[in-house]
Scaffold this motif. Structure first.
Motif, PDB file in Angstrom:
ATOM      1  N   ARG A 156       0.821  -1.207   0.000  1.00 53.21           N
ATOM      2  CA  ARG A 156       0.000   0.000   0.000  1.00 53.21           C
ATOM      3  C   ARG A 156       0.857   1.260   0.000  1.00 53.21           C
ATOM      4  O   ARG A 156       0.541   2.244  -0.690  1.00 53.21           O
ATOM      5  CB  ARG A 156      -0.926  -0.015   1.214  1.00 53.21           C
ATOM      6  N   SER A 157       1.935   1.234   0.753  1.00 54.38           N
ATOM      7  CA  SER A 157       2.826   2.397   0.807  1.00 54.38           C
ATOM      8  C   SER A 157       3.506   2.647  -0.533  1.00 54.38           C
ATOM      9  O   SER A 157       3.464   3.756  -1.077  1.00 54.38           O
ATOM     10  CB  SER A 157       3.875   2.191   1.901  1.00 54.38           C
ATOM     11  N   GLY A 206       2.744   1.269  -3.478  1.00 59.69           N
ATOM     12  CA  GLY A 206       1.759   1.439  -4.543  1.00 59.69           C
ATOM     13  C   GLY A 206       1.251   2.864  -4.626  1.00 59.69           C
ATOM     14  O   GLY A 206       1.103   3.421  -5.727  1.00 59.69           O
ATOM     15  N   ALA A 207       1.001   3.459  -3.462  1.00 59.30           N
ATOM     16  CA  ALA A 207       0.528   4.844  -3.446  1.00 59.30           C
ATOM     17  C   ALA A 207       1.598   5.816  -3.944  1.00 59.30           C
ATOM     18  O   ALA A 207       1.273   6.926  -4.390  1.00 59.30           O
ATOM     19  CB  ALA A 207       0.103   5.225  -2.029  1.00 59.30           C
ATOM     20  N   ALA A 208       2.871   5.389  -3.854  1.00 63.91           N
ATOM     21  CA  ALA A 208       3.972   6.231  -4.333  1.00 63.91           C
ATOM     22  C   ALA A 208       4.285   5.989  -5.802  1.00 63.91           C
ATOM     23  O   ALA A 208       5.254   6.534  -6.329  1.00 63.91           O
ATOM     24  CB  ALA A 208       5.226   5.981  -3.486  1.00 63.91           C
ATOM     25  N   SER A 227      -4.996  -7.325  -2.743  1.00 61.32           N
ATOM     26  CA  SER A 227      -4.812  -5.874  -2.745  1.00 61.32           C
ATOM     27  C   SER A 227      -4.730  -5.335  -4.170  1.00 61.32           C
ATOM     28  O   SER A 227      -4.145  -5.972  -5.056  1.00 61.32           O
ATOM     29  CB  SER A 227      -3.537  -5.501  -1.983  1.00 61.32           C
ATOM     30  N   TRP A 237      -2.916  -3.090  -5.080  1.00 58.08           N
ATOM     31  CA  TRP A 237      -1.548  -2.674  -5.357  1.00 58.08           C
ATOM     32  C   TRP A 237      -0.637  -3.858  -5.685  1.00 58.08           C
ATOM     33  O   TRP A 237       0.538  -3.653  -5.993  1.00 58.08           O
ATOM     34  CB  TRP A 237      -0.965  -1.942  -4.139  1.00 58.08           C
ATOM     35  N   ASP A 294       6.971   6.426   7.165  1.00 59.39           N
ATOM     36  CA  ASP A 294       6.747   5.579   5.992  1.00 59.39           C
ATOM     37  C   ASP A 294       7.994   4.736   5.755  1.00 59.39           C
ATOM     38  O   ASP A 294       8.798   4.991   4.847  1.00 59.39           O
ATOM     39  CB  ASP A 294       6.425   6.435   4.770  1.00 59.39           C
ATOM     40  N   SER A 309      -8.735  -1.224   5.009  1.00 61.50           N
ATOM     41  CA  SER A 309      -8.483   0.100   4.471  1.00 61.50           C
ATOM     42  C   SER A 309      -9.611   0.432   3.500  1.00 61.50           C
ATOM     43  O   SER A 309      -9.876  -0.353   2.579  1.00 61.50           O
ATOM     44  CB  SER A 309      -7.139   0.162   3.736  1.00 61.50           C
ATOM     45  N   ARG A 339      -9.589   2.439   1.150  1.00 58.97           N
ATOM     46  CA  ARG A 339      -9.012   2.632  -0.184  1.00 58.97           C
ATOM     47  C   ARG A 339      -8.628   1.310  -0.834  1.00 58.97           C
ATOM     48  O   ARG A 339      -8.375   1.254  -2.035  1.00 58.97           O
ATOM     49  CB  ARG A 339      -7.777   3.530  -0.095  1.00 58.97           C
ATOM     50  N   ASP A 340      -8.558   0.253  -0.017  1.00 61.92           N
ATOM     51  CA  ASP A 340      -8.115  -1.051  -0.518  1.00 61.92           C
ATOM     52  C   ASP A 340      -8.814  -2.133   0.307  1.00 61.92           C
ATOM     53  O   ASP A 340      -8.183  -2.833   1.104  1.00 61.92           O
ATOM     54  CB  ASP A 340      -6.585  -1.146  -0.371  1.00 61.92           C
TER      55      ASP A 340
END
Length: 399
Positions: A20-21, A23-25, A41, A43, A306, A370, A372-373
């Motif tokens: 998730r970290s 993937g969001a980046a 997920s 991501w 992070d 989450s 978002r996911d």
């Protein structure tokens, strides 16, 4: 996506948090050998690597062979990250070959492998002046008899390699807790017959709230890039299972002892070091050291650190700094496991329903859910419900 993909080797909630970290980046995330719910997920892109070996071949060798084979040529240049003990072993045993195709984190291989081995960890701690519980080396059944008059109960029969124990005895505990000589003989025999090397460790008296840990990243010069400490609230099962309720805190003493162990061993990269407070003498004593992302990683990330992105960018040689402070009192809750822990503690007369409810009256971070996911949480819930139904039906049929 301008940065190279990341490949995660093993793991469950920690692998999900990393995906998730990153993937969001904007980093594409591939996985090998992660828990099935992680693969749901948005991501994550699972790689087609066999989960089980044939003819006794270990997963770490299968993973490394696939990464070095023709099917993985398109992944050349990716960042490979260990998110499990099997992942650490795969990278450590095949590091030179993997470095020919992939980007890997800084590492002292001997130190990492020593931290995987519980006996080597305790012996290194003793040599470095870091307090430990009493422990005994056991190479054979005869050693049990040799140490018999010295042993104290309750006693932990601890496998030297946790991932091998988990493979042979899947479940929620990482060792066998014994209370007398007969239980010790039975527990040792069961693990030894499964081909596992073990040691004996004194069980420090007291509840799970006496546990605390330190997390950091050690760069190539031996310098920690950040400091992060937390405490345990509960484990499931209590006093022997996996952590189900954690809280961030400031525990300076655990940092000092952890850095003392790191300096003595020469460990590089990630370090998550766990201690327990011995109320008999007031000292913190080592439990274990994990040279990888821990299961409580979602709390670290929720605290504004992070760590997945930090490690990823460090591997790429990019300078990335984490905050020097984080909020104390932030919590990570595994709801179902914590409820089970409460039931066990209530049966033992150690926790009332009101006390349990009051302990939960805080904003919570959840390891899987989450908005978002959401799919990993649904997949994990379905998996647990199916497992519970199977146990119920099996129990009914067995009557």
């Amino acid at each position: 996506m301008t940065r190279p993909p990341a490949i995660l080797l093993g793991g469950d909630t920690n692998a999900l948090s990393i995906a998730r970290s990153l993937g969001a980046a904007g980093v594409r995330v591939y996985t090998i050998g992660v828990a099935p719910f992680v693969e749901r997920s948005k991501w994550v892109t699972p790689l087609p690597v066999p989960r089980q070996g044939r003819n006794g071949r270990r997963p770490e060798d299968i993973w490394a062979e696939w990464l070095l084979g023709p099917e993985a040529e398109h992944l050349a240049g990716s960042v490979v990250m260990a998110t499990s003990d099997v992942g650490i072993t795969a990278i450590a045993h095949h590091r030179p070959a993997l470095l020919g195709r992939y980007r890997l984190d800084v590492s002292d291989v001997d130190a990492q492998l020593a931290m995987l081995d519980k006996l080597a960890t305790y012996e290194a701690a003793r040599a470095g002046g870091v307090p430990t519980p009493l422990f005994w080396r056991v190479d054979s059944a005869e050693d049990l008899q040799k140490w018999r008059d010295e042993l104290v109960y309750p006693l932990i029969v601890k496998p030297l390699l946790s991932h091998e124990y988990k493979e042979k005895f899947p479940g929620v505990t990482k060792f066998r807790l014994v209370h007398d000589w007969e239980e010790l003989q039975h527990g040792y025999r069961e693990l030894a017959d499964a081909g596992l090397a073990v040691m004996l460790v004194e069980k420090i008296p007291g509840g799970d709230e006496l546990l605390c840990s330190y997390t950091t990243y050690i760069d190539e010069t031996g310098t920690p890039t950040f400091d992060y400490t937390k405490r345990m609230v509960r484990r499931n099962p209590p006093n022997e299972g996996l952590g189900c309720y954690h809280v961030t805190d400031d525990v300076p003493e655990v940092k000092e002892l952890s850095l003392q162990l790191i300096k003595h061993t020469g460990l590089r990269g990630l370090a998550v070091i766990e201690f327990v407070r011995d109320l008999r003498d007031g000292r913190l004593k080592l439990i274990e050291c994990n040279a990888r992302f821990s299961a409580a990683l979602p709390l670290t990330v929720a605290s504004g650190l992070d760590l997945p992105l930090h490690v990823y960018l460090r591997i790429l040689g990019e300078r990335h700094e984490l905050p020097h402070t984080y909020p104390y009192g932030k919590r990570l809750l595994y709801p179902i496991d914590d409820f089970r822990s409460f039931l066990a503690l209530r049966r033992a007369g150690k926790l009332t329903f009101g006390q349990w409810v009051r302990s939960l009256m805080h904003p919570q971070t959840f390891p899987v859910w989450s908005p978002r996911d959401p799919m990993p949480a649904f997949a994990r819930g379905f998996q647990r419900a199916r497992s519970g139904l199977r146990k119920f039906v099996t129990g009914r049929l067995g009557r």
